[in-house]
Design an enzyme around this catalytic site. Structure first.
Site, PDB file in Angstrom:
ATOM      1  N   ARG A   1      -1.577 -14.335   4.267  1.00  8.44           N
ATOM      2  CA  ARG A   1      -2.266 -13.700   5.402  1.00  8.44           C
ATOM      3  C   ARG A   1      -1.463 -13.889   6.699  1.00  8.44           C
ATOM      4  O   ARG A   1      -1.420 -12.989   7.540  1.00  8.44           O
ATOM      5  CB  ARG A   1      -3.680 -14.270   5.574  1.00  8.44           C
ATOM      6  CG  ARG A   1      -4.642 -14.028   4.407  1.00  8.44           C
ATOM      7  CD  ARG A   1      -5.153 -12.621   4.277  1.00  8.44           C
ATOM      8  NE  ARG A   1      -5.834 -12.120   5.445  1.00  8.44           N
ATOM      9  CZ  ARG A   1      -6.553 -10.997   5.456  1.00  8.44           C
ATOM     10  NH1 ARG A   1      -6.705 -10.266   4.337  1.00  8.44           N
ATOM     11  NH2 ARG A   1      -7.111 -10.561   6.556  1.00  8.44           N
TER      12      ARG A   1
ATOM     13  N   TYR B   1     -12.285  -2.282  -3.307  1.00  9.04           N
ATOM     14  CA  TYR B   1     -12.765  -2.488  -1.944  1.00  9.04           C
ATOM     15  C   TYR B   1     -14.291  -2.390  -1.857  1.00  9.04           C
ATOM     16  O   TYR B   1     -14.822  -2.046  -0.788  1.00  9.04           O
ATOM     17  CB  TYR B   1     -12.124  -1.473  -0.999  1.00  9.04           C
ATOM     18  CG  TYR B   1     -10.753  -1.889  -0.469  1.00  9.04           C
ATOM     19  CD1 TYR B   1     -10.569  -3.100   0.204  1.00  9.04           C
ATOM     20  CD2 TYR B   1      -9.647  -1.053  -0.603  1.00  9.04           C
ATOM     21  CE1 TYR B   1      -9.320  -3.464   0.719  1.00  9.04           C
ATOM     22  CE2 TYR B   1      -8.403  -1.408  -0.088  1.00  9.04           C
ATOM     23  CZ  TYR B   1      -8.253  -2.620   0.567  1.00  9.04           C
ATOM     24  OH  TYR B   1      -7.017  -2.973   1.084  1.00  9.04           O
TER      25      TYR B   1
ATOM     26  N   HIS C   1      -1.975  -5.426   1.556  1.00  4.08           N
ATOM     27  CA  HIS C   1      -3.258  -6.095   1.336  1.00  4.08           C
ATOM     28  C   HIS C   1      -2.973  -7.514   0.904  1.00  4.08           C
ATOM     29  O   HIS C   1      -1.996  -7.764   0.190  1.00  4.08           O
ATOM     30  CB  HIS C   1      -4.053  -5.398   0.211  1.00  4.08           C
ATOM     31  CG  HIS C   1      -5.214  -6.248  -0.253  1.00  4.08           C
ATOM     32  ND1 HIS C   1      -6.412  -6.263   0.408  1.00  4.08           N
ATOM     33  CD2 HIS C   1      -5.303  -7.170  -1.244  1.00  4.08           C
ATOM     34  CE1 HIS C   1      -7.217  -7.154  -0.189  1.00  4.08           C
ATOM     35  NE2 HIS C   1      -6.559  -7.714  -1.185  1.00  4.08           N
TER      36      HIS C   1
ATOM     37  N   ARG D   1       2.875  -6.541   9.309  1.00  3.88           N
ATOM     38  CA  ARG D   1       2.120  -5.458   9.956  1.00  3.88           C
ATOM     39  C   ARG D   1       2.662  -5.154  11.353  1.00  3.88           C
ATOM     40  O   ARG D   1       2.746  -3.981  11.749  1.00  3.88           O
ATOM     41  CB  ARG D   1       0.626  -5.803   9.962  1.00  3.88           C
ATOM     42  CG  ARG D   1      -0.004  -5.600   8.565  1.00  3.88           C
ATOM     43  CD  ARG D   1      -1.337  -6.242   8.429  1.00  3.88           C
ATOM     44  NE  ARG D   1      -2.111  -5.739   7.270  1.00  3.88           N
ATOM     45  CZ  ARG D   1      -3.262  -6.269   6.869  1.00  3.88           C
ATOM     46  NH1 ARG D   1      -3.772  -7.308   7.510  1.00  3.88           N
ATOM     47  NH2 ARG D   1      -3.897  -5.767   5.830  1.00  3.88           N
TER      48      ARG D   1
ATOM     49  N   LYS E   1       0.829  -1.204   0.000  1.00  2.00           N
ATOM     50  CA  LYS E   1       0.000   0.000   0.000  1.00  2.00           C
ATOM     51  C   LYS E   1       0.872   1.266   0.000  1.00  2.00           C
ATOM     52  O   LYS E   1       2.084   1.188   0.189  1.00  2.00           O
ATOM     53  CB  LYS E   1      -0.929  -0.043   1.223  1.00  2.00           C
ATOM     54  CG  LYS E   1      -1.914  -1.244   1.214  1.00  2.00           C
ATOM     55  CD  LYS E   1      -2.806  -1.207   2.459  1.00  2.00           C
ATOM     56  CE  LYS E   1      -3.822  -2.347   2.439  1.00  2.00           C
ATOM     57  NZ  LYS E   1      -4.756  -2.233   3.608  1.00  2.00           N
TER      58      LYS E   1
ATOM     59  N   THR F   1      -5.104  -7.392  10.714  1.00  2.02           N
ATOM     60  CA  THR F   1      -5.432  -6.075  10.161  1.00  2.02           C
ATOM     61  C   THR F   1      -4.929  -4.954  11.058  1.00  2.02           C
ATOM     62  O   THR F   1      -4.340  -3.973  10.584  1.00  2.02           O
ATOM     63  CB  THR F   1      -6.968  -5.950  10.005  1.00  2.02           C
ATOM     64  OG1 THR F   1      -7.458  -7.093   9.304  1.00  2.02           O
ATOM     65  CG2 THR F   1      -7.345  -4.680   9.269  1.00  2.02           C
TER      66      THR F   1
ATOM     67  N   GLU G   1      -9.928 -10.362  -7.301  1.00  4.01           N
ATOM     68  CA  GLU G   1      -8.859  -9.358  -7.185  1.00  4.01           C
ATOM     69  C   GLU G   1      -7.738  -9.529  -8.219  1.00  4.01           C
ATOM     70  O   GLU G   1      -7.181  -8.534  -8.693  1.00  4.01           O
ATOM     71  CB  GLU G   1      -8.261  -9.417  -5.766  1.00  4.01           C
ATOM     72  CG  GLU G   1      -9.267  -8.965  -4.708  1.00  4.01           C
ATOM     73  CD  GLU G   1      -8.768  -9.126  -3.284  1.00  4.01           C
ATOM     74  OE1 GLU G   1      -7.652  -9.639  -3.075  1.00  4.01           O
ATOM     75  OE2 GLU G   1      -9.504  -8.733  -2.353  1.00  4.01           O
TER      76      GLU G   1
ATOM     77  N   ASN H   1      -1.821   0.032   7.134  1.00  7.44           N
ATOM     78  CA  ASN H   1      -1.255  -1.250   7.582  1.00  7.44           C
ATOM     79  C   ASN H   1      -0.420  -1.947   6.505  1.00  7.44           C
ATOM     80  O   ASN H   1      -0.311  -3.168   6.496  1.00  7.44           O
ATOM     81  CB  ASN H   1      -2.371  -2.148   8.145  1.00  7.44           C
ATOM     82  CG  ASN H   1      -3.446  -2.434   7.133  1.00  7.44           C
ATOM     83  OD1 ASN H   1      -3.313  -2.089   5.953  1.00  7.44           O
ATOM     84  ND2 ASN H   1      -4.510  -3.078   7.569  1.00  7.44           N
TER      85      ASN H   1
ATOM     86  N   PHE I   1     -15.458   3.551   7.340  1.00  2.66           N
ATOM     87  CA  PHE I   1     -14.123   3.989   6.926  1.00  2.66           C
ATOM     88  C   PHE I   1     -13.913   3.926   5.419  1.00  2.66           C
ATOM     89  O   PHE I   1     -12.794   4.138   4.940  1.00  2.66           O
ATOM     90  CB  PHE I   1     -13.048   3.175   7.657  1.00  2.66           C
ATOM     91  CG  PHE I   1     -13.143   1.671   7.469  1.00  2.66           C
ATOM     92  CD1 PHE I   1     -12.656   1.051   6.328  1.00  2.66           C
ATOM     93  CD2 PHE I   1     -13.714   0.873   8.457  1.00  2.66           C
ATOM     94  CE1 PHE I   1     -12.738  -0.323   6.153  1.00  2.66           C
ATOM     95  CE2 PHE I   1     -13.812  -0.513   8.292  1.00  2.66           C
ATOM     96  CZ  PHE I   1     -13.316  -1.097   7.134  1.00  2.66           C
TER      97      PHE I   1
HETATM   98  P1  ADP Z   1      -7.570  -6.873   5.740  1.00  5.80           P
HETATM   99  O1  ADP Z   1      -6.786  -5.887   4.915  1.00  5.80           O
HETATM  100  O2  ADP Z   1      -6.753  -7.426   6.889  1.00  5.80           O
HETATM  101  O3  ADP Z   1      -8.208  -7.954   4.917  1.00  5.80           O
HETATM  102  P2  ADP Z   1     -10.236  -5.689   5.981  1.00  5.80           P
HETATM  103  O4  ADP Z   1     -10.569  -6.399   4.710  1.00  5.80           O
HETATM  104  O5  ADP Z   1     -11.130  -5.877   7.144  1.00  5.80           O
HETATM  105  O6  ADP Z   1      -8.746  -6.046   6.455  1.00  5.80           O
HETATM  106  O7  ADP Z   1     -10.146  -4.120   5.697  1.00  5.80           O
HETATM  107  C1  ADP Z   1      -9.587  -3.630   4.511  1.00  5.80           C
HETATM  108  C2  ADP Z   1      -8.709  -2.459   4.851  1.00  5.80           C
HETATM  109  O8  ADP Z   1      -9.515  -1.397   5.351  1.00  5.80           O
HETATM  110  C3  ADP Z   1      -7.690  -2.708   5.960  1.00  5.80           C
HETATM  111  O9  ADP Z   1      -6.525  -3.362   5.542  1.00  5.80           O
HETATM  112  C4  ADP Z   1      -7.406  -1.297   6.432  1.00  5.80           C
HETATM  113  O10 ADP Z   1      -6.527  -0.589   5.545  1.00  5.80           O
HETATM  114  C5  ADP Z   1      -8.808  -0.663   6.346  1.00  5.80           C
HETATM  115  N1  ADP Z   1      -9.539  -0.811   7.620  1.00  5.80           N
HETATM  116  C6  ADP Z   1     -10.042  -1.945   8.162  1.00  5.80           C
HETATM  117  N2  ADP Z   1     -10.653  -1.723   9.320  1.00  5.80           N
HETATM  118  C7  ADP Z   1     -10.554  -0.373   9.539  1.00  5.80           C
HETATM  119  C8  ADP Z   1     -10.990   0.502  10.578  1.00  5.80           C
HETATM  120  N3  ADP Z   1     -11.680   0.045  11.639  1.00  5.80           N
HETATM  121  N4  ADP Z   1     -10.694   1.812  10.457  1.00  5.80           N
HETATM  122  C9  ADP Z   1     -10.018   2.304   9.397  1.00  5.80           C
HETATM  123  N5  ADP Z   1      -9.575   1.516   8.365  1.00  5.80           N
HETATM  124  C10 ADP Z   1      -9.836   0.201   8.445  1.00  5.80           C
HETATM  125 MG    MG Z   2      -9.695  -7.818   3.462  1.00 12.91          MG
END
Ligand code: ADP
Ligand code: MG
Length: 136
Positions: free
Chosen positions: A87, A51, A117, A104, A11, A93, A128, A114, A59
């Site tokens: 993962r 997304y 992805h 992370r 990212k 996350t 994706e 973070n 968010f």
């Molecule tokens: P992951 O990337 O671990 O699969 P998610 O799919 O739940 O996590 O979320 C996608 C992305 O959205 C996260 O990697 C992060 O950048 C952002 N995100 C997730 N949860 C939050 C939150 N509570 N507040 C702000 N950004 C968030």
């Molecule tokens: Mg995700």
């Protein structure tokens, strides 16, 4: 173990922190092959399409803004159980919850910013991967 493909993104914060090499090296050392890779800057719309599963989340607007704020490295990783393996290497996350030694835990500053992805399931990977690499 079956060979799988998964989509990985370094990212904008990962590119900014100069950890491209470190991140790719972790995947390669874990036995995954990079089978496609490109650097690009997403538009707000492209980030929103990627997304789309999160469009109802509070968010979502910030997430689009963050993901389109600078260049990202998008790649396809291939290897045994690549989806789960990636993962595990990424960590949770929220970096505060991520296992020590994960990408992370080592590099991320917040639940939003973070660093990486990774596809979370075979269904996600099959959406994706062609989103960025329609030729694969
Ligand atoms: P992951 O990337 O671990 O699969 P998610 O799919 O739940 O996590 O979320 C996608 C992305 O959205 C996260 O990697 C992060 O950048 C952002 N995100 C997730 N949860 C939050 C939150 N509570 N507040 C702000 N950004 C968030
Ligand atoms: Mg995700």
């Amino acid at each position: 173990m079956k060979s799988e493909r998964t989509l990985s993104i370094i990212k904008p914060d990962g590119v900014e922190k100069s950890v491209i090499g470190d991140v790719v090296s972790r995947f390669e050392k874990a036995g995954m092959k990079v089978v496609a890779m490109t650097m690009l800057t997403m538009t707000d719309e492209q980030a929103g399409g990627f997304y789309a599963v999160h469009q109802e989340r509070p968010f979502f607007g910030e997430l689009k803004e963050y993901m389109s704020s600078g260049p990202v490295v998008v790649m396809v990783l291939e290897g045994p159980d690549a989806i789960d393996a990636n993962r595990k290497i990424m960590g949770a996350t929220d970096p505060a919850q991520a296992e020590p030694g994960t990408i992370r835990a080592d590099h991320a500053e917040s639940i939003e910013r973070n660093i990486v992805h990774g596809s979370d399931s075979p269904e996600s990977a099959s959406f994706e991967i062609p989103y960025f690499f329609p030729e694969l």
